[in-house]
Design a protein around this motif. Sequence first.
Motif, mmCIF file in Angstrom:
data_model
loop_
_atom_site.group_PDB
_atom_site.id
_atom_site.type_symbol
_atom_site.label_atom_id
_atom_site.label_comp_id
_atom_site.label_asym_id
_atom_site.label_seq_id
_atom_site.Cartn_x
_atom_site.Cartn_y
_atom_site.Cartn_z
ATOM 1 N N ARG A 178 -49.025 36.969 8.908
ATOM 2 C CA ARG A 178 -48.741 37.295 10.301
ATOM 3 C C ARG A 178 -47.345 37.914 10.416
ATOM 4 N NH1 ARG A 178 -45.805 32.352 12.543
ATOM 5 N NH2 ARG A 178 -45.715 31.158 10.650
ATOM 6 N N THR A 179 -47.214 38.800 11.364
ATOM 7 C CA THR A 179 -45.912 39.396 11.654
ATOM 8 C C THR A 179 -45.074 38.349 12.380
ATOM 9 O OG1 THR A 179 -46.850 41.607 11.777
ATOM 10 C CG2 THR A 179 -44.766 41.240 12.933
ATOM 11 N N THR A 180 -43.826 38.180 11.944
ATOM 12 C CA THR A 180 -42.961 37.192 12.585
ATOM 13 C C THR A 180 -41.773 37.883 13.240
ATOM 14 O OG1 THR A 180 -41.744 36.811 10.527
ATOM 15 C CG2 THR A 180 -43.596 35.350 10.979
ATOM 16 N N LYS A 181 -41.346 37.335 14.354
ATOM 17 C CA LYS A 181 -40.190 37.839 15.090
ATOM 18 C C LYS A 181 -39.157 36.726 15.171
ATOM 19 C CE LYS A 181 -43.052 40.830 17.910
ATOM 20 N NZ LYS A 181 -43.601 41.090 19.230
ATOM 21 N N THR A 182 -37.927 37.055 14.793
ATOM 22 C CA THR A 182 -36.831 36.096 14.846
ATOM 23 C C THR A 182 -35.720 36.677 15.708
ATOM 24 O OG1 THR A 182 -37.355 35.398 12.591
ATOM 25 C CG2 THR A 182 -35.199 34.749 13.466
ATOM 26 N N THR A 183 -35.358 35.985 16.770
ATOM 27 C CA THR A 183 -34.270 36.443 17.627
ATOM 28 C C THR A 183 -32.940 36.150 16.940
ATOM 29 O OG1 THR A 183 -35.599 36.058 19.588
ATOM 30 C CG2 THR A 183 -33.214 36.209 19.918
ATOM 31 N N VAL A 184 -32.104 37.178 16.826
ATOM 32 C CA VAL A 184 -30.798 37.042 16.162
ATOM 33 C C VAL A 184 -29.669 37.503 17.086
ATOM 34 C CG1 VAL A 184 -31.626 37.125 13.777
ATOM 35 C CG2 VAL A 184 -31.184 39.262 15.000
ATOM 36 N N THR A 185 -29.906 37.456 18.369
ATOM 37 C CA THR A 185 -28.952 37.915 19.369
ATOM 38 C C THR A 185 -27.588 37.248 19.211
ATOM 39 O OG1 THR A 185 -30.772 38.335 20.888
ATOM 40 C CG2 THR A 185 -28.570 38.156 21.850
ATOM 41 N N GLU A 186 -27.572 35.972 18.889
ATOM 42 C CA GLU A 186 -26.319 35.213 18.774
ATOM 43 C C GLU A 186 -25.625 35.397 17.424
ATOM 44 O OE1 GLU A 186 -25.128 33.626 21.450
ATOM 45 O OE2 GLU A 186 -26.895 34.290 22.542
ATOM 46 N N GLN A 187 -26.281 36.066 16.479
ATOM 47 C CA GLN A 187 -25.723 36.253 15.135
ATOM 48 C C GLN A 187 -24.804 37.476 15.107
ATOM 49 O OE1 GLN A 187 -26.936 34.556 12.146
ATOM 50 N NE2 GLN A 187 -28.536 33.355 13.062
ATOM 51 N N GLU A 188 -23.869 37.440 14.151
ATOM 52 C CA GLU A 188 -23.031 38.615 13.899
ATOM 53 C C GLU A 188 -23.839 39.628 13.109
ATOM 54 O OE1 GLU A 188 -19.935 39.542 14.659
ATOM 55 O OE2 GLU A 188 -19.562 37.790 15.870
ATOM 56 N N PRO A 189 -23.668 40.893 13.276
ATOM 57 C CA PRO A 189 -22.755 41.593 14.165
ATOM 58 C C PRO A 189 -23.335 41.852 15.555
ATOM 59 C CG PRO A 189 -23.854 43.213 12.831
ATOM 60 C CD PRO A 189 -24.374 41.857 12.401
ATOM 61 N N TYR A 190 -24.588 41.451 15.775
ATOM 62 C CA TYR A 190 -25.249 41.738 17.052
ATOM 63 C C TYR A 190 -24.474 41.181 18.241
ATOM 64 C CZ TYR A 190 -29.101 42.324 13.720
ATOM 65 O OH TYR A 190 -29.875 42.695 12.657
ATOM 66 N N SER A 191 -24.005 39.956 18.112
ATOM 67 C CA SER A 191 -23.355 39.279 19.247
ATOM 68 C C SER A 191 -22.125 40.027 19.736
ATOM 69 C CB SER A 191 -22.997 37.842 18.868
ATOM 70 O OG SER A 191 -22.088 37.825 17.789
ATOM 71 N N ARG A 192 -21.544 40.861 18.905
ATOM 72 C CA ARG A 192 -20.374 41.659 19.312
ATOM 73 C C ARG A 192 -20.731 42.682 20.385
ATOM 74 N NH1 ARG A 192 -18.424 43.385 13.256
ATOM 75 N NH2 ARG A 192 -18.283 41.259 12.454
ATOM 76 N N TYR A 193 -21.992 43.073 20.435
ATOM 77 C CA TYR A 193 -22.388 44.195 21.295
ATOM 78 C C TYR A 193 -23.372 43.823 22.405
ATOM 79 C CZ TYR A 193 -20.396 46.446 17.233
ATOM 80 O OH TYR A 193 -19.550 46.807 16.208
ATOM 81 N N ILE A 194 -23.958 42.639 22.341
ATOM 82 C CA ILE A 194 -24.952 42.238 23.338
ATOM 83 C C ILE A 194 -24.278 41.930 24.670
ATOM 84 C CG2 ILE A 194 -26.725 40.509 23.896
ATOM 85 C CD1 ILE A 194 -27.526 42.340 21.558
ATOM 86 N N ASN A 195 -24.889 42.406 25.750
ATOM 87 C CA ASN A 195 -24.412 42.193 27.123
ATOM 88 C C ASN A 195 -23.006 42.733 27.367
ATOM 89 O OD1 ASN A 195 -26.815 40.977 28.053
ATOM 90 N ND2 ASN A 195 -26.189 39.045 27.123
ATOM 91 N N LYS A 196 -22.686 43.828 26.702
ATOM 92 C CA LYS A 196 -21.416 44.529 26.932
ATOM 93 C C LYS A 196 -21.735 45.983 27.230
ATOM 94 C CE LYS A 196 -18.596 41.558 24.120
ATOM 95 N NZ LYS A 196 -19.235 40.742 23.154
ATOM 96 N N GLU A 197 -20.947 46.594 28.096
ATOM 97 C CA GLU A 197 -21.164 48.011 28.368
ATOM 98 C C GLU A 197 -20.719 48.808 27.152
ATOM 99 O OE1 GLU A 197 -18.935 50.908 31.213
ATOM 100 O OE2 GLU A 197 -20.596 49.980 32.339
ATOM 101 N N LEU A 198 -21.622 49.586 26.600
ATOM 102 C CA LEU A 198 -21.352 50.400 25.424
ATOM 103 C C LEU A 198 -21.406 51.868 25.812
ATOM 104 C CD1 LEU A 198 -23.627 48.437 22.920
ATOM 105 C CD2 LEU A 198 -21.151 48.242 23.188
ATOM 106 N N VAL A 199 -20.745 52.695 25.028
ATOM 107 C CA VAL A 199 -20.664 54.124 25.306
ATOM 108 C C VAL A 199 -21.153 54.894 24.091
ATOM 109 C CG1 VAL A 199 -19.110 56.026 25.901
ATOM 110 C CG2 VAL A 199 -18.671 53.734 26.817
ATOM 111 N N LEU A 200 -22.049 55.856 24.322
ATOM 112 C CA LEU A 200 -22.499 56.702 23.219
ATOM 113 C C LEU A 200 -21.319 57.523 22.702
ATOM 114 C CD1 LEU A 200 -25.935 58.095 24.462
ATOM 115 C CD2 LEU A 200 -25.540 56.456 22.615
ATOM 116 N N GLN A 201 -21.079 57.459 21.410
ATOM 117 C CA GLN A 201 -19.975 58.195 20.800
ATOM 118 C C GLN A 201 -20.381 59.617 20.429
ATOM 119 O OE1 GLN A 201 -16.802 56.953 20.680
ATOM 120 N NE2 GLN A 201 -17.797 55.375 21.914
ATOM 121 N N ARG A 202 -21.671 59.873 20.388
ATOM 122 C CA ARG A 202 -22.200 61.207 20.089
ATOM 123 C C ARG A 202 -23.548 61.342 20.807
ATOM 124 N NH1 ARG A 202 -22.042 57.824 16.022
ATOM 125 N NH2 ARG A 202 -23.890 57.353 14.803
ATOM 126 N N PRO A 203 -24.021 62.555 20.990
ATOM 127 C CA PRO A 203 -25.303 62.737 21.684
ATOM 128 C C PRO A 203 -26.433 62.008 20.965
ATOM 129 C CG PRO A 203 -24.181 64.835 21.410
ATOM 130 C CD PRO A 203 -23.418 63.828 20.593
#
Length: 169
Positions: free
Chosen positions: A31-56
């Motif tokens: 079976r395909t498994t899904k694991t939430t890693v939102t709280e893990q690094e490096p993801y947590s550095r960017y989740i729920n923060k306003e981000l800006v595209l650095q290139r098109p």
Amino acid sequence: MDQYAKKRKMIYLLLLGGLVFVVVIFYIALRTTKTTVTEQEPYSRYINKELVLQRPALLVKNVKAFSYLEPYLMVEVDAQLYSEITEKHLLSAGTTFDLKKAVLIKNAVSGFTTSIVVGKIYVNEFQKEISFEYLWGKEHVVLEPGAKSSWTFPLALWQKEENKEVFSY
């Protein structure tokens, strides 16, 4: 009921039980498994923060068979796309967006894991926010029993500098 009928009934029940057991084992193993890693690094550095595209970038409506969590996919402008992808929206550098969650999806058949971040971005053409997925992270598989895979994260569309760190999940 005669003795032979009881034996046949018992054999049928054993065969049915064995079949159910095999199906359950295959389901668990494949079976395909899904694991939430939102709280893990490096993801947590960017989740729920306003981000800006650095290139098109491009926001495309992905082929349904290749969508993991959302129908829209954010990619580099020069990314190779499937010929079936016809809906494309150019996002200019400086466009703001935010990421909502990160998920590792392990494919049931191949065993490979894909790292996906899900975000929202306002698209002028739609006059609303669109949820999208962005594939970010490269798994380095270790074939030793019990060993964790390591992950590196190439330069993302919102980053000015690439991560040099290696992570294990």
